[in-house]
Design a protein around this motif. Structure first.
Motif, mmCIF file in Angstrom:
data_model
loop_
_atom_site.group_PDB
_atom_site.id
_atom_site.type_symbol
_atom_site.label_atom_id
_atom_site.label_comp_id
_atom_site.label_asym_id
_atom_site.label_seq_id
_atom_site.Cartn_x
_atom_site.Cartn_y
_atom_site.Cartn_z
ATOM 1 N N ARG A 1 0.829 -1.199 0.000
ATOM 2 C CA ARG A 1 0.000 0.000 0.000
ATOM 3 C C ARG A 1 0.866 1.253 0.000
ATOM 4 O O ARG A 1 2.068 1.179 0.241
ATOM 5 C CB ARG A 1 -0.884 0.002 1.264
ATOM 6 N N ASN B 1 5.727 5.111 0.736
ATOM 7 C CA ASN B 1 6.769 4.387 0.013
ATOM 8 C C ASN B 1 7.924 5.316 -0.317
ATOM 9 O O ASN B 1 7.832 6.533 -0.147
ATOM 10 C CB ASN B 1 6.169 3.762 -1.251
ATOM 11 N N HIS B 2 8.991 4.684 -0.813
ATOM 12 C CA HIS B 2 10.215 5.429 -1.108
ATOM 13 C C HIS B 2 10.285 5.832 -2.577
ATOM 14 O O HIS B 2 9.879 5.081 -3.453
ATOM 15 C CB HIS B 2 11.424 4.541 -0.770
ATOM 16 N N LYS C 1 15.950 -2.328 3.517
ATOM 17 C CA LYS C 1 14.480 -2.326 3.333
ATOM 18 C C LYS C 1 14.017 -3.464 2.422
ATOM 19 O O LYS C 1 12.823 -3.602 2.145
ATOM 20 C CB LYS C 1 14.002 -0.972 2.765
HETATM 21 C C1 SAM Z 1 7.611 1.781 5.177
HETATM 22 S S1 SAM Z 1 6.907 0.490 4.265
HETATM 23 C C2 SAM Z 1 5.919 1.373 3.134
HETATM 24 C C3 SAM Z 1 4.490 0.895 3.091
HETATM 25 C C4 SAM Z 1 4.323 -0.457 2.477
HETATM 26 N N1 SAM Z 1 4.266 -0.363 1.042
HETATM 27 C C5 SAM Z 1 3.083 -1.157 3.027
HETATM 28 O O1 SAM Z 1 2.297 -1.685 2.259
HETATM 29 O O2 SAM Z 1 2.947 -1.176 4.252
HETATM 30 C C6 SAM Z 1 8.350 0.000 3.413
HETATM 31 C C7 SAM Z 1 8.182 -1.173 2.484
HETATM 32 O O3 SAM Z 1 7.389 -0.829 1.354
HETATM 33 C C8 SAM Z 1 7.952 -1.359 0.163
HETATM 34 N N2 SAM Z 1 8.448 -0.244 -0.685
HETATM 35 C C9 SAM Z 1 8.602 1.040 -0.316
HETATM 36 N N3 SAM Z 1 9.033 1.782 -1.339
HETATM 37 C C10 SAM Z 1 9.175 0.952 -2.376
HETATM 38 C C11 SAM Z 1 9.615 1.142 -3.725
HETATM 39 N N4 SAM Z 1 9.994 2.326 -4.195
HETATM 40 N N5 SAM Z 1 9.652 0.042 -4.531
HETATM 41 C C12 SAM Z 1 9.286 -1.174 -4.063
HETATM 42 N N6 SAM Z 1 8.860 -1.410 -2.805
HETATM 43 C C13 SAM Z 1 8.799 -0.356 -1.977
HETATM 44 C C14 SAM Z 1 9.112 -2.239 0.595
HETATM 45 O O4 SAM Z 1 8.615 -3.537 0.808
HETATM 46 C C15 SAM Z 1 9.517 -1.620 1.902
HETATM 47 O O5 SAM Z 1 10.215 -2.513 2.741
#
Ligand code: SAM
Length: 439
Positions: free
Chosen positions: A31, A205-206, A261
């Motif tokens: 998400r 997300n990043h 991450k």
């Molecule tokens: C802080 S959480 C962000 C929220 C997450 N997407 C969620 O559904 O809870 C960090 C994780 O999101 C995913 N993520 C964040 N940024 C991403 C990106 N640019 N590309 C792929 N995966 C990403 C990775 O699995 C990461 O470890």
């Protein structure tokens, strides 16, 4: 599923009906947070209170449990919870009550305050979370792996047989959530920092070109995180933060993100070998031109010279970077815009302008600092990074440099410098406005 989480976040965070964000599935997987209306650069996107915060488990510094001061002598809590405090006032702080009762009841066999208990405090606090907060944290992304195992083991060696199986599995989840989503809370008046779990920010997300910056309110305001748009965010766009420093080159950012991450970033900046023409990761070829990876999304990609076409393996370039021990070697292998040289310039600028007393530096140093400041600021613009916090800080330093140059009657390009100085003021004003936002 995203609706359930959004409702829980809204209830906990007391966000108003006209909030500017929504949670939705992201094309990156999992998400993400999305803009539910157009957001202008400098606008507050949201403010987020930590659901959990405390010392970093890896911290070498032990600080007062309540105020995080490291400059005053520490002594243990009089109630025998074995946490360190700098004063009676800090010991009776409301934030300490729950953990004090819990730890005192364990009758731990420490004589003095314990650095181990101090470092484990954030995880200990996770055991004392309210049911409502647990409901939110249950839904957050949690990392797994060795790092989490090590941290849980060290907590178990402290509290081991006092914890039920359910407690241990909760702590393991929280540890994974902290590892995967926590932010570092920078403290204004302390050399140390805290780890904070901000439930809405944890959903961001990043992106290596994020569209937000963030800052923290003081302890009295609960270390609230203010997330401000660093560039315009059109309705429906994903709201991004960056999990790593923005002036690192692609190879370093991607390695860091993979190791910490566990994902491979494939954003527009990562896809472009030249990083929007900045050549931040370039190394020098034997013909003095620059080499870049053929496929920046592949860690094992060959590197190719732009001019003579010479090819080099990724391993070869990594070994060159590792062997850089002195400035001459750096000059020989790295072009001027390589991120290692940029990082050295950044360090130099901040060192020379520290405390902002510029009267003592030589004319030549002043000129170099001003040129380096301008070069780094132009790089930030070229990377399309918008109004980041780092840009704000650099513009502030540039303003002092410019005052000193004026005082010494130096010739300078005042228009371009003036624009950056104005931009620094804008960032500062926007941040102040965000901090005054009443919760
Ligand atoms: C802080 S959480 C962000 C929220 C997450 N997407 C969620 O559904 O809870 C960090 C994780 O999101 C995913 N993520 C964040 N940024 C991403 C990106 N640019 N590309 C792929 N995966 C990403 C990775 O699995 C990461 O470890």
């Amino acid at each position: 599923m995203t609706d359930v989480l959004e409702a829980k976040l809204v209830r906990r965070g007391r966000f108003s009906e006209d909030r500017k964000w929504t949670i939705a599935e992201s094309e990156l997987g999992g998400r993400g947070v999305f803009a539910s209306c157009d957001i202008a650069s400098g606008e507050l996107v949201f403010a987020d209170l930590p659901i959990l915060y405390g010392p970093k488990q890896s911290s070498d510094l032990v600080a007062c449990t309540s105020c995080s001061d490291i400059s005053r002598p520490l002594r243990k809590c009089s109630k025998n919870c074995h946490l360190p405090f700098c004063s009676d006032e800090c010991e009776i702080d409301e934030s300490h009550k729950k953990e004090c009762c819990y730890l005192s009841s364990l009758n731990l066999t420490e004589d003095e305050w314990s650095p181990y208990i101090f470092r484990a405090l954030t995880l200990i606090r996770s055991l004392l979370m309210s049911d409502d907060d647990r409901e939110v944290v249950k839904h957050l992304h949690a990392n797994r792996g060795r790092q989490v195992d090590i941290q849980v083991s060290s907590l178990l060696s402290l509290l081991g047989n006092t914890l039920s199986e359910k407690d241990v599995s909760w702590v393991r989840h929280c540890c994974g959530v902290l590892d995967g989503t926590a932010f570092e809370i920078e403290l204004k008046d302390s050399a140390t920092s805290l780890k904070g779990l901000f439930p809405l920010s944890a959903m961001m997300n990043h992106n290596c070109v994020p569209n937000t910056r963030h800052l923290y309110a003081d302890r009295v305001d609960g270390y609230r995180m203010e997330v401000v748009a660093s560039q315009p965010i059109p309705k429906g766009t994903q709201i991004f933060t960056s999990y790593c420093p923005l002036l690192w080159a692609t190879s370093l950012r991607r390695t860091f993100l993979l190791h910490t991450k566990h994902f491979q970033c494939k954003c527009e900046r990562c896809k472009d070998p030249s990083e929007f023409g900045t050549n931040l990761q370039a190394v020098k070829c034997s013909c003095e031109s620059i080499m870049l990876p053929k496929d920046p999304l592949n860690f094992n990609s060959e590197w190719k010279c732009e001019h003579c076409g010479e090819l080099r393996s990724a391993k070869h370039n990594i070994s060159i970077q590792k062997s850089l021990r002195n400035l001459n070697a750096l000059d020989k292998s790295m072009p001027e815009h390589n991120y290692i040289r940029i990082q050295m310039k950044i360090d130099h600028v901040f060192k020379k302008t520290k405390g902002m007393h510029l009267e003592d530096i030589t004319d030549e140093e002043l000129r170099t600092v001003s040129e380096d400041c301008m070069m780094i600021l132009k790089l930030i613009v070229q990377l399309k990074l918008g109004n980041t916090r780092f840009k704000g800080r650099l513009c502030e330093r540039l303003s002092k440099v410019s005052d000193e140059m004026n005082r010494r009657c130096f010739q300078m390009d005042t228009r371009e410098m003036g624009d950056f100085i104005e931009c620094g003021r804008t960032i500062e004003n926007e941040d102040q406005r965000a901090l005054q936002n009443t919760w």
